[in-house]
Design an enzyme around this catalytic site. Structure first.
Site, PDB file in Angstrom:
ATOM      1  N   LYS A  54       0.836  -1.199   0.000  1.00  0.00           N
ATOM      2  CA  LYS A  54       0.000   0.000   0.000  1.00  0.00           C
ATOM      3  C   LYS A  54       0.871   1.250   0.000  1.00  0.00           C
ATOM      4  O   LYS A  54       0.603   2.218  -0.705  1.00  0.00           O
ATOM      5  CB  LYS A  54      -0.941  -0.017   1.224  1.00  0.00           C
ATOM      6  CG  LYS A  54      -2.053  -1.073   1.091  1.00  0.00           C
ATOM      7  CD  LYS A  54      -2.800  -1.318   2.402  1.00  0.00           C
ATOM      8  CE  LYS A  54      -3.817  -2.438   2.246  1.00  0.00           C
ATOM      9  NZ  LYS A  54      -4.513  -2.774   3.502  1.00  0.00           N
ATOM     10  N   GLN A  98      -4.302  -1.432   9.896  1.00  0.00           N
ATOM     11  CA  GLN A  98      -4.252  -2.738   9.251  1.00  0.00           C
ATOM     12  C   GLN A  98      -4.839  -3.810  10.172  1.00  0.00           C
ATOM     13  O   GLN A  98      -4.451  -3.922  11.336  1.00  0.00           O
ATOM     14  CB  GLN A  98      -2.797  -3.084   8.876  1.00  0.00           C
ATOM     15  CG  GLN A  98      -2.638  -4.372   8.113  1.00  0.00           C
ATOM     16  CD  GLN A  98      -3.299  -4.367   6.737  1.00  0.00           C
ATOM     17  OE1 GLN A  98      -3.206  -3.404   5.992  1.00  0.00           O
ATOM     18  NE2 GLN A  98      -3.989  -5.451   6.412  1.00  0.00           N
ATOM     19  N   ASP A 121     -10.706   3.276   4.753  1.00  0.00           N
ATOM     20  CA  ASP A 121     -11.154   1.885   4.611  1.00  0.00           C
ATOM     21  C   ASP A 121     -12.683   1.805   4.603  1.00  0.00           C
ATOM     22  O   ASP A 121     -13.250   0.762   4.297  1.00  0.00           O
ATOM     23  CB  ASP A 121     -10.613   1.026   5.773  1.00  0.00           C
ATOM     24  CG  ASP A 121      -9.329   0.306   5.395  1.00  0.00           C
ATOM     25  OD1 ASP A 121      -9.131   0.035   4.202  1.00  0.00           O
ATOM     26  OD2 ASP A 121      -8.537   0.006   6.313  1.00  0.00           O
TER      27      ASP A 121
END
Ligand code: NAD
Length: 288
Positions: A54, A98, A121
């Site tokens: 990412k 994460q 997200d």
């Protein structure tokens, strides 16, 4: 019949170069550099790879990124404090925590602590609610990637029968919702299957578009798939033969109309959508 291979890697590469162009224009117009803050707790090897990919993708698109690496035995309060600091840091536009987090930390509490305007997200309840109402601020990355793949490969969804296997908050529920919502890449008739579904094969065989997010290697086999169906495989599993998906590619590809490979299908699109959401967060941060 042999299925058309839906090349997620190629579509993701096109999207990433579009985002790079848009980011460069944004920087020139506003003098602001979009920035993602990634938070990695513990030493999970897969998570480390995901976060690294990412960050590299951010760099290639001209988006700044910073990584906060924290030990696995971190107290929940310390993580909440970091999230709060990032919420208040005006140079940070997107925050990514994460997953999975260590079991000693409440994932729900941490995700709810992220400022919804930095929630790239799209896991915060406010953003989930907006998505359900068809007025999204951000769309979750993996479902958004799947929808973009369908749109860009000109796979019609309106009026078509879609079956989603899996009802996770990250993939199954949001993709089912998005494909059933009004608009481009939506308007489908969607059925969600899960661990308590009876006669799964009968239902999956009705799918014109089958989306598989069950988290079990090679679970979907030829007898579960209608001839000519579009099959989207979300699963990723490390195995002796390398990465495999939730679909038994060898048996399903000969009868499907189109199918995503693993690797090179949904995965690269997930990363591209994170970049898109980070740029959008930076755009939304500008004074009105
Ligand atoms: P999850 O484990 O949270 O959810 C699995 C779902 O499958 C559950 O909702 C469960 O009800 C359902 N299920 C379990 N057994 C079933 C059965 N026998 N019949 C029908 N349904 C059943 O998984 P997830 O987070 O949605 O992830 C699914 C897969 O996708 C995993 O392999 C994960 O690694 C992968 N994934 C990939 C990406 C990507 O970017 N490619 C992103 C997220 C997840």
């Amino acid at each position: 019949m042999t299925a058309i291979l839906l090349d997620g890697k190629a579509v993701a590469s096109t999207i990433r170069s579009e985002i790079a162009d848009e980011t460069s224009k944004f920087k020139a117009d506003h003098g602001v550099v979009p920035k993602l803050a990634a938070v990695l707790v513990g030493e999970d090897p897969a998570s480390q790879v995901y976060v690294r990919n990412k960050q590299r993708a951010c760099e290639a698109a001209g988006i700044d990124s910073e990584l906060h690496r924290l030990p696995g035995d971190l107290a929940e309060t310390q993580l909440l404090k970091l999230v709060s600091d990032l919420n208040h840091d005006a140079s940070v536009h997107g925050i990514l925590v994460q997953l999975p987090l260590p079991s000693t930390i409440s994932t729900e509490k941490v995700l709810q602590a992220v400022n919804p305007t930095k929630d790239v997200d799209a896991f915060h309840p406010e953003n989930v609610g907006r998505m359900v109402q068809g007025k999204p601020r951000f769309l979750p990355c993996t479902p958004q990637g799947i929808q973009q793949l369908l749109i860009r490969q000109q796979i019609e969804t309106a009026g078509r029968r879609v079956v989603v296997i899996g009802r996770s908050d990250i993939v199954g529920k949001p993709i089912a919702c998005m494909l059933g919502n009004r608009g481009v890449g939506g308007d489908a008739t969607v059925t969600i299957c899960h661990s308590k579904t009876l006669e799964l094969n009968t239902i999956t065989r009705q799918a014109e578009i089958l989306i598989v997010a069950i988290g079990r290697p090679k679970f979907v086999t030829a007898e579960m798939v209608q001839q000519g169906a579009v099959v989207i495989d979300v699963g990723i599993h490390r195995s002796d033969e390398g990465l495999v998906g939730d679909v038994d590619f060898a048996s399903v590809a000969p009868l499907a109309g189109a199918i995503t490979p693993v690797p090179g299908g949904v995965g690269p699109l997930t990363v591209a959508m994170l970049l898109k959401n980070t740029l959008r967060a930076a755009q939304l941060s500008l004074p009105a």
